[in-house]
Design an enzyme around this catalytic site. Structure first.
Site, short mmCIF file in Angstrom:
data_model
loop_
_atom_site.label_atom_id
_atom_site.label_comp_id
_atom_site.label_asym_id
_atom_site.label_seq_id
_atom_site.Cartn_x
_atom_site.Cartn_y
_atom_site.Cartn_z
CG HIS A 1 -0.83 -0.98 2.22
ND1 HIS A 1 -1.28 -2.38 2.44
CD2 HIS A 1 -0.28 -1.84 3.14
CE1 HIS A 1 -1.39 -2.75 2.99
NE2 HIS A 1 -0.19 -2.18 3.20
CG ASN B 1 6.17 -6.30 4.55
OD1 ASN B 1 5.47 -7.16 3.48
ND2 ASN B 1 6.97 -5.68 4.47
#
Length: 456
Positions: free
Chosen positions: A363, A377
């Site tokens: 996001h 990540n």
């Protein structure tokens, strides 16, 4: 049958007054491509030796937009009719070639119909494309004697009796180059418009005992011209409906064919599903079992098997390997590459960046000029700071890296394999393998703190 060599003349000199536009009429787009480009593409697909483009208004804009090296530009300084336009191109005709006449504002003419017309042209005669209309008002009527075509009479010059004829001229015809030049030289402007009509060559050919063969198009939309934006929008819907029908019959699931736009070429695998209001532009390849959500725009991209693109995502000049997931509200700009199983979530933007196998940017992230390894990540709010106001620099992130939220990576910078970047960190120097990078100042707390109060 064996065809003669052929050149094509495309009439594109009209101003297009009823478009109410500064753009030449033939440059207005249908399915994302200029109307005249559709016609040029058809001519090239037919194997035209030369394509003569007769232009007038907006010549500079036309030359900027059309970059086809096969085009011969022919100026029609005054617009004195279709016959006059052909006269300007006539010096370029070879005697032993066929000349096919097309129109830049008739964009849906098919190669199949034109090939049938070419095959039907009699030796020494004319092949003519005609249609029958319930209401032929405004169009030139085809006159016949004993079933044979004898001429074309324009609507304004036609008697009441001739106006009852339903077969009309589409304007598309083919004839031998030497014959065409001879007939063009005999044209006069003795008519209600005071113009030189190309249609008058039909009567001239008939007077010489030449055969005129009429051919009908497969669909009426192939010969519909565009004079205003309403007509253009109608042809757009016709075209899109035809493309959607082809895709459905080929196994693509379009949730609502009326709300799908193809503005290029779509190559697809099996069991592809496309939701409503999706736009496909340029050359797009969709692998097997690809799912595209509503409101997406896909342009010049390759989407691998089992990828899922969630609603309102824009993908341009990107490459996705198998089993990637994107969106909703993601943007992949030119040079974005996702390896197998990568995930790009909502409000993530990528440009000239590669995201490795199984890596995730969930996001609110910008990844530009970056190489990101496998199983990485990327936390929310991460930014690769790739631009110093003058030059772009690269960020390199190794495999198995964890980037915490609200991280800024100031390029050029490299993060080693297995490293961890703490949330809120600004990375300005390289980070070693398996290291923890943290640049936050120690948190302090002031008890009983009173916020400032506005003075009244």
């Amino acid at each position: 049958m064996l065809n003669n060599a052929m050149s094509v003349v495309i009439l594109a000199a009209g101003k297009g007054t009823r478009m109410y536009s500064d753009l030449p009429k033939v440059l207005h787009t249908l399915a994302g491509k200029a109307m005249v480009q559709h016609v040029i593409d058809a001519a090239n697909e037919l194997g035209a030796a030369h394509v003569h483009l007769v232009y007038g208004h907006g010549g500079d804009l036309l030359k900027q937009a059309l970059k086809d090296d096969n085009l011969n530009w022919v100026l029609q300084a005054e617009q004195l009719g279709t016959g006059h336009a052909m006269q300007q191109a006539a010096p370029f005709f070879a005697d032993d070639e066929d000349i096919l006449m097309l129109y830049g504002d008739v964009p849906l003419i098919s190669v199949e119909t034109l090939q049938r017309l070419r095959d039907a042209k009699p030796q020494g005669g004319i092949g003519l494309l005609t249609v029958k209309l319930d209401d032929p008002t405004g169009y030139g009527r085809i006159t016949r004697e004993n079933g044979k075509v004898t001429g074309i009479v324009e609507h304004k010059d036609a008697t009441d009796e001739l106006r009852q004829i339903q077969e009309i001229n589409t304007g598309i015809l083919i004839a031998n180059g030497a014959d065409m030049k001879r007939w063009l030289a005999k044209l006069t402007n003795n008519n209600a418009q005071g113009e030189y009509y190309i249609t008058d060559i039909i009567a001239l050919a008939y007077q010489e005992g030449r055969e005129i063969v009429a051919v009908h198009p497969q669909r009426l939309s192939e010969v519909e011209g565009v004079n205003n934006r309403l007509q253009l929008s109608r042809l757009e819907r016709v075209y899109q409906s035809e493309q959607a029908e082809k895709l459905l019959l080929a196994g693509v699931m379009l949730r609502d064919p009326a709300r799908f736009d193809l503005r290029g070429t779509l190559t697809h695998g099996r069991d592809v599903e496309i939701d409503t209001n999706v736009i496909i532009e340029g050359n797009v390849t969709l692998g097997h079992r690809v799912k595209i959500g509503t409101g997406c725009v896909i342009k010049n991209s390759v989407i691998g098997d089992d990828c899922e693109i969630s609603p309102y995502t824009v993908v341009e000049d990107a490459n996705l390997a198998a089993a990637c997931t994107i969106g909703p509200f993601a943007r992949l700009r030119p040079g974005a590459e996702l390896l197998e199983g990568a995930h790009v979530g909502n409000f993530v933007e990528m440009k000239k960046a590669r995201l490795g196998k199984g890596s995730k940017a969930g996001h609110l992230t910008y990844l530009g000029d970056a190489e990101i390894g496998d199983n990485v990540n990327i936390g929310a709010g991460t930014i690769t700071c790739n631009y110093d106001g003058a030059n772009k620099f690269k960020t390199i992130i190794g495999d198995d890296v964890f980037v915490g939220s609200d991280t800024q990576l100031v390029a050029p910078v490299t993060v080693g394999k297995g490293a961890t970047i703490a949330a809120g960190t600004t990375v300005t120097r390289n980070v070693g393998e398996n290291a923890l990078a943290i640049s936050r100042v120690p948190q302090t707390q002031k008890e009983g703190w009173r916020r400032p109060v506005k003075k009244k």
